[in-house]
Design a protein around this motif. Structure first.
Motif: not given
Length: 127
Positions: A76-99
């Motif tokens: 499918e040409n996709k990458v995922y980030l499953q985030m569990n047990s989230l904390k307030p300090e996880d608040t951010a803008v999340y970026y994916c990147a390719a190398k």
């Protein structure tokens, strides 16, 4: 032209979960290691997770290890980030990147190692 488009951000209560997706187009996806980073205003972009081309190798910093999981779908040409047990300090803008890489085993953790970036997905974790 290589394009990365993130989706799945939003507002969640502490202890909750979110899954971010990143769709990649314009590139042979299985030739790229894929990473996730995050950034809050006034701070440097921070490494969150990386997966090798075949998913054989993944790596996380201690701040998210055991809570976040990176995965990819090379059909499918996709990458995922499953985030569990989230904390307030996880608040951010999340970026994916390719190398672009010919190596299946090198772990890339620095922002300047990556060739392409998405536009970002905002994640807010309320206390």
């Amino acid at each position: 032209q290589v394009q990365l488009v993130e989706s799945g951000g939003g507002l969640v209560q502490a202890g909750g979960s979110l899954r971010l997706s990143c769709a990649v187009s314009g590139a042979p996806f299985n030739g790229y290691a894929m990473g996730w980073f995050r950034q809050v205003p006034g701070k440097e972009r921070e490494f969150v997770a990386v997966t090798s081309r075949s998913s054989r190798y993944t790596f996380y910093p201690d701040s998210v290890k055991g809570r976040f999981t990176i995965s990819r779908d090379n059909v499918e040409n996709k990458v995922y980030l499953q985030m569990n047990s989230l904390k307030p300090e996880d608040t951010a803008v999340y970026y994916c990147a390719a190398k672009r890489t010919y190596s299946g085993g090198i772990i890339y953790k620095q922002t300047d190692e990556y060739d392409y970036w998405g536009q970002g997905a905002e994640v807010t974790v309320s206390s």
